[in-house]
Each structure stands twice: as structure tokens, then as C-alpha cells.
Design a protein around this motif. Structure first.
Motif, PDB file in Angstrom:
ATOM      1  N   ASP A 134      -1.479   6.304 -12.753  1.00 35.32           N
ATOM      2  CA  ASP A 134      -2.913   6.554 -12.527  1.00 35.32           C
ATOM      3  C   ASP A 134      -3.168   7.590 -11.443  1.00 35.32           C
ATOM      4  O   ASP A 134      -4.316   7.937 -11.157  1.00 35.32           O
ATOM      5  CB  ASP A 134      -3.625   5.238 -12.169  1.00 35.32           C
ATOM      6  N   VAL A 135      -2.097   8.096 -10.811  1.00 32.91           N
ATOM      7  CA  VAL A 135      -2.236   9.155  -9.803  1.00 32.91           C
ATOM      8  C   VAL A 135      -2.236  10.503 -10.519  1.00 32.91           C
ATOM      9  O   VAL A 135      -1.440  10.726 -11.441  1.00 32.91           O
ATOM     10  CB  VAL A 135      -1.088   9.079  -8.779  1.00 32.91           C
ATOM     11  N   ASN A 139       0.852  -1.182   0.000  1.00 40.08           N
ATOM     12  CA  ASN A 139       0.000   0.000   0.000  1.00 40.08           C
ATOM     13  C   ASN A 139       0.893   1.240   0.000  1.00 40.08           C
ATOM     14  O   ASN A 139       1.874   1.298   0.754  1.00 40.08           O
ATOM     15  CB  ASN A 139      -0.901   0.028   1.233  1.00 40.08           C
ATOM     16  N   VAL A 140       0.560   2.205  -0.845  1.00 40.72           N
ATOM     17  CA  VAL A 140       1.327   3.447  -0.899  1.00 40.72           C
ATOM     18  C   VAL A 140       0.727   4.408   0.130  1.00 40.72           C
ATOM     19  O   VAL A 140      -0.443   4.789   0.028  1.00 40.72           O
ATOM     20  CB  VAL A 140       1.276   4.077  -2.302  1.00 40.72           C
ATOM     21  N   LEU A 167      -2.790   6.086  -0.437  1.00 36.14           N
ATOM     22  CA  LEU A 167      -2.910   6.596  -1.796  1.00 36.14           C
ATOM     23  C   LEU A 167      -3.317   5.483  -2.766  1.00 36.14           C
ATOM     24  O   LEU A 167      -4.198   5.666  -3.602  1.00 36.14           O
ATOM     25  CB  LEU A 167      -1.588   7.228  -2.250  1.00 36.14           C
ATOM     26  N   ARG A 168      -2.671   4.333  -2.684  1.00 29.54           N
ATOM     27  CA  ARG A 168      -3.010   3.190  -3.517  1.00 29.54           C
ATOM     28  C   ARG A 168      -2.853   1.900  -2.705  1.00 29.54           C
ATOM     29  O   ARG A 168      -2.037   1.845  -1.782  1.00 29.54           O
ATOM     30  CB  ARG A 168      -2.098   3.111  -4.757  1.00 29.54           C
ATOM     31  N   LYS A 169      -3.638   0.874  -3.085  1.00 29.49           N
ATOM     32  CA  LYS A 169      -3.633  -0.384  -2.342  1.00 29.49           C
ATOM     33  C   LYS A 169      -3.149  -1.540  -3.203  1.00 29.49           C
ATOM     34  O   LYS A 169      -3.375  -1.573  -4.410  1.00 29.49           O
ATOM     35  CB  LYS A 169      -5.038  -0.712  -1.818  1.00 29.49           C
ATOM     36  N   LYS A 170      -2.507  -2.483  -2.549  1.00 28.40           N
ATOM     37  CA  LYS A 170      -2.165  -3.797  -3.102  1.00 28.40           C
ATOM     38  C   LYS A 170      -1.442  -3.732  -4.438  1.00 28.40           C
ATOM     39  O   LYS A 170      -1.812  -4.377  -5.418  1.00 28.40           O
ATOM     40  CB  LYS A 170      -3.427  -4.666  -3.215  1.00 28.40           C
ATOM     41  N   LEU A 171      -0.378  -2.937  -4.486  1.00 32.63           N
ATOM     42  CA  LEU A 171       0.459  -2.893  -5.683  1.00 32.63           C
ATOM     43  C   LEU A 171       1.562  -3.936  -5.571  1.00 32.63           C
ATOM     44  O   LEU A 171       2.042  -4.247  -4.482  1.00 32.63           O
ATOM     45  CB  LEU A 171       1.077  -1.506  -5.854  1.00 32.63           C
ATOM     46  N   PHE A 205       3.702   6.553 -10.660  1.00 25.90           N
ATOM     47  CA  PHE A 205       2.366   5.951 -10.567  1.00 25.90           C
ATOM     48  C   PHE A 205       1.443   6.650 -11.568  1.00 25.90           C
ATOM     49  O   PHE A 205       0.819   7.670 -11.244  1.00 25.90           O
ATOM     50  CB  PHE A 205       1.819   6.058  -9.144  1.00 25.90           C
ATOM     51  N   GLU A 252       5.398  -2.589  -9.414  1.00 30.64           N
ATOM     52  CA  GLU A 252       4.693  -1.319  -9.568  1.00 30.64           C
ATOM     53  C   GLU A 252       5.251  -0.224  -8.676  1.00 30.64           C
ATOM     54  O   GLU A 252       5.085   0.964  -8.965  1.00 30.64           O
ATOM     55  CB  GLU A 252       3.201  -1.513  -9.281  1.00 30.64           C
ATOM     56  N   GLU A 268      -5.435  15.009  -7.533  1.00 33.03           N
ATOM     57  CA  GLU A 268      -5.671  14.096  -6.410  1.00 33.03           C
ATOM     58  C   GLU A 268      -4.660  14.333  -5.291  1.00 33.03           C
ATOM     59  O   GLU A 268      -5.021  14.413  -4.109  1.00 33.03           O
ATOM     60  CB  GLU A 268      -5.576  12.652  -6.913  1.00 33.03           C
TER      61      GLU A 268
END
Length: 424
Positions: free
Chosen positions: A33-34, A5-6, A54-58, A31, A62, A38
Motif C-alpha cells: 500500500d506504499v 510502526n515503520v 510511514l505506517r502504524k501498527k503492523l 509494503f 506484515e 509517497e
């Protein structure tokens, strides 16, 4: 699989003006898609937050670009060097784990899958959830009177692994054959797949181990919510068009997904039909009501009260032994056997064969069919009940009930609890 997770520490990023632009730039570069909007919104609205996901399960691949961008450059012979970009601050990665299923759809109804926090949904993942999941480790501390940190660490405890009874080759063949049947008979009787449900169990009768279990509505274990599979299932089995699918609300979609994820072999019930004749003959022989030397004359059917109950061969099989009655699947002979066996003995042996009760297979969602079989009292009030039950009509079973019952007939008389895990 390791996933990350970021996490943004907005307070650190906002602490110094010179951190904001380099950190945003690095995140946008690594990243895709960021968005800039946002990030700036998060830094503004959660300015003092120390933990913002910020992001999960990368995957590591990634996040690797960001790690490379911010790691320390080590000079030869020295332990410490300088960071590639020391102004990128306030970003860290929280390590988690997720299940990965290398065969994706294979044995999906047996295995089940996990959702957030490794919570099992369906199959062995659900039934053995507490066995598979360990206990998270943690560290915590407090300041004593001298302002020294007193730290306590509790180590993580690993979960256990399961060794299943599933035979990979047998399971693969079963699933391929189901798929071939479904497609070979598509759009014959009705528009859509070859049957509403096609299911197969392969079981070792000598120990209750299940070698294969599948039905015709598989799904991806790595992506149980897969849109393409969901849409195909809706069109094939729920007869919904694209407009109706798009109109489904969240509850409606979940109801359909639950139907897709269910295991027909243990959850659905049906009339066993002629497969139950084996149990009727075994009941007669084991109870002593039949010797096995009897003969019966099949003339095509029997008048039972106000009903004329037909045999599969309308002109009759003629004179048959007990063995021939089973070979020819003769309803007429089985009805005659049922009157020799009697209601009380028939009901007693249904219980012995576990018909009407759960087998307690190690899977969630097994149906109990006690309300779908006759009691002795109810059977006594219906002249057609005993003779039709004798050849498998007017009561319901599950596949796993029948597989276990018939296994006990052919293995010498031992009833084994069906199971999918041979070792923990």
C-alpha cells in the motif's frame, strides 16, 4: 499483541545517493500500500528528519518480508555475515502493543476497548485503565566533561491483569437469546428490530458478582468503528437511510458511536414497573408496617384524588394475601400497602435499597437517578405519587440498581456492591 510502526530515517537515506533507490524499491516490494510518490515526497519534504512514521501498527507478518530482505546472512561458524542488501538503509521498526480480543464482540459493553496509547474507552478498559497500563521504560544519557556517555535506564513496569466475574457460558447464552429475540420480533410493531432496547443482567445475589451483562447493540472490540456495524445501527436504531448516514459530519458520527458503545444496563433509566413491588413488600415487612398476614380486596382499582388508578386485572382479583398480591402483581393491593407503609418509611427504604443513587459498580458511565425519584416533600403534595410508586411507576431506575436491590431482598437482607472484577 506486538505491533510495529515503520519508521523512516530520511536523513540517513538521503546521506548517500546509492541508498535512495534500493531503499525505495525494498519498501515498495514489501509494503504493497506504499506508493513511490509517497516515499519520494517524504524524502524530499522531510529530508533531514530522523523519525518519520510511514505506517502504524503492523503485525510481524506484515513486516517480516522487509526484515528478511535486510537481515544479515550469517556464514557457518562466524558471528557476522553480510547483509542481503547493504544499500537498504534508514528504515527501522518501532515496537508497540495493542489489545486483541479473541471473542471480538462478546461482552463488548463490559470490556470496552483501547485507543492510541492503550487508553481505555468504555467498560473495564476505561475504569481500570491505570491498573491495566504499566509505566513505559526509558533510557537517556548525557556527555560528561570527558565526552563519555553517561547512560541511565529506567525499567518498564508491567500493568496488572484483571480476573472478571463474567461467566463465559452464561454471557454467550444471554447474547444469543437477545439476538434471537431481536430478530424473532423484527418488523412487528414498528419497522426494525424487536425492541428499541433489550438488555439482560445475570447477578449472583450472594456476593454482587455479575455473571453476564449485555444489551442488543453489540460492536466489535477489535474494530469499534466497523462501518458495517455502524451503518446497521444507524438504520435499525436511528432510522437513518444511507444518504443521511453519508451526510453525517465527524461530530455526528461520534455521537452515534458513543450511543452504540454505551451500556444500557448502567447508563439508561426506565420505570421499573411491577418489579418494584418486591421492594415495596420488603419495605413493609422489614419496617414492621406489615406483618405479612394482611389480606386485601382488589376490585379492579382505586380512586385516588382525581385519578382512578386501575389494576392489571380490571375486574379485580378479589381477596388476596400479601403473598398472593405479589404473585398476581396486583396494583390495587400494593396501593393499600403503600398507605400502611407511609411516605417517610417508603422514602427511607428507597434510600436503603440505593434507589436514586449510584451503585458504584466498577464501570464508567453509571447514571445517577436522584432527580428521577420523589422526595418526601414532593410526594406529600401529590396524592397519586405514593400509591403509583408502590407498584413501580412515576420514578426511574437503572437495571443495575434494581438487580442489586432485589438481590438484597432474596439473599437475606445484605446489600452487596455489584462488581465485575473479582481479582487484580
Amino acid at each position: 499483541q506486538d505491533v510495529y510502526n515503520v519508521i523512516l530515517d530520511c536523513k540517513v537515506i538521503n546521506d548517500d545517493e546509492k541508498y535512495i533507490e534500493p531503499t525505495i524499491s525494498a519498501l515498495l516490494k514489501c509494503f504493497p500500500d506504499v506508493t513511490d510518490e509517497e516515499l519520494r515526497t517524504l524524502l524530499k519534504e522531510k529530508a533531514s528528519s530522523r523519525y518519520c512514521v510511514l505506517r502504524k501498527k503492523l503485525s510481524y507478518e506484515e513486516i517480516q518480508g522487509f526484515v528478511d530482505l535486510t537481515e544479515e546472512v550469517h556464514t557457518e561458524g562466524k558471528k557476522k555475515g553480510k547483509k542481503v542488501n547493504p544499500y537498504v538503509q534508514g528504515v527501522w521498526f518501532e515496537k508497540e502493543y495493542k489489545r486483541y480480543y479473541p471473542y471480538d464482540t462478546l461482552a463488548c459493553k463490559v470490556l470496552g476497548f483501547t485507543t492510541s496509547g492503550n487508553v481505555g474507552i468504555g467498560g473495564l478498559e476505561d475504569y481500570y485503565n491505570d491498573t491495566l497500563n504499566g509505566i513505559n521504560g526509558r533510557s537517556y544519557g548525557y556527555l560528561n566533561s570527558d565526552s563519555n556517555m553517561q547512560k541511565t535506564i529506567k525499567d518498564a513496569i508491567d500493568g496488572n491483569s484483571l480476573v472478571t466475574t463474567i461467566d463465559l457460558n452464561v454471557q454467550s447464552v444471554v447474547e444469543r437469546k437477545i439476538s434471537e429475540f431481536t430478530e424473532a420480533h423484527r418488523n412487528e410493531q414498528t419497522e426494525g428490530p424487536g425492541s428499541l432496547n433489550t438488555a439482560v443482567m445475570v447477578m449472583n445475589p450472594n456476593n454482587g458478582e455479575i455473571l453476564a451483562m449485555a444489551d442488543s447493540t453489540g460492536y466489535s472490540l477489535n474494530n469499534p468503528w466497523n462501518e458495517d456495524i455502524f451503518n446497521t445501527y444507524c438504520m435499525d436504531y436511528k432510522k437513518l437511510d444511507q444518504t443521511a448516514i453519508e451526510a453525517l459530519d465527524e461530530d455526528g458520527r461520534l455521537d452515534i458511536l458513543n450511543a452504540l458503545w454505551q451500556n444500557f444496563c448502567i447508563t439508561y433509566t426506565f420505570e421499573p414497573g411491577s418489579t418494584a413491588k418486591v421492594l415495596t413488600v420488603a419495605t413493609g415487612l422489614d419496617s414492621g408496617k406489615l406483618t405479612g398476614n394482611e389480606t386485601y380486596v382488589c376490585d379492579g382499582g382505586e380512586q385516588v384524588g382525581s385519578y382512578y388508578i386501575k389494576c392489571v386485572k380490571r375486574t379485580g382479583h378479589g381477596t388476596e394475601t400479601v403473598e398472593q398480591a405479589v404473585v398476581n402483581s396486583c396494583n390495587d393491593a400494593l396501593m393499600a400497602m403503600s398507605w400502611q407503609i407511609g411516605i417517610d418509611t417508603f422514602i427511607k427504604y428507597q434510600s436503603i435499597f440505593n434507589i436514586g443513587l449510584r451503585t458504584n459498580i466498577d464501570l464508567p458511565g453509571e447514571a445517577r437517578t436522584s432527580s428521577l425519584i420523589y422526595t418526601a416533600e414532593r410526594m406529600a403534595g401529590d396524592a397519586a405519587a405514593l400509591p403509583t410508586n408502590a407498584f413501580g411507576q412515576n420514578f426511574n431506575v437503572t437495571m443495575v440498581q434494581m438487580a442489586s436491590a432485589i438481590s438484597s431482598v432474596i439473599n437475606g437482607g445484605n446489600y452487596y456492591q455489584p462488581h465485575l472484577v473479582k481479582k487484580i
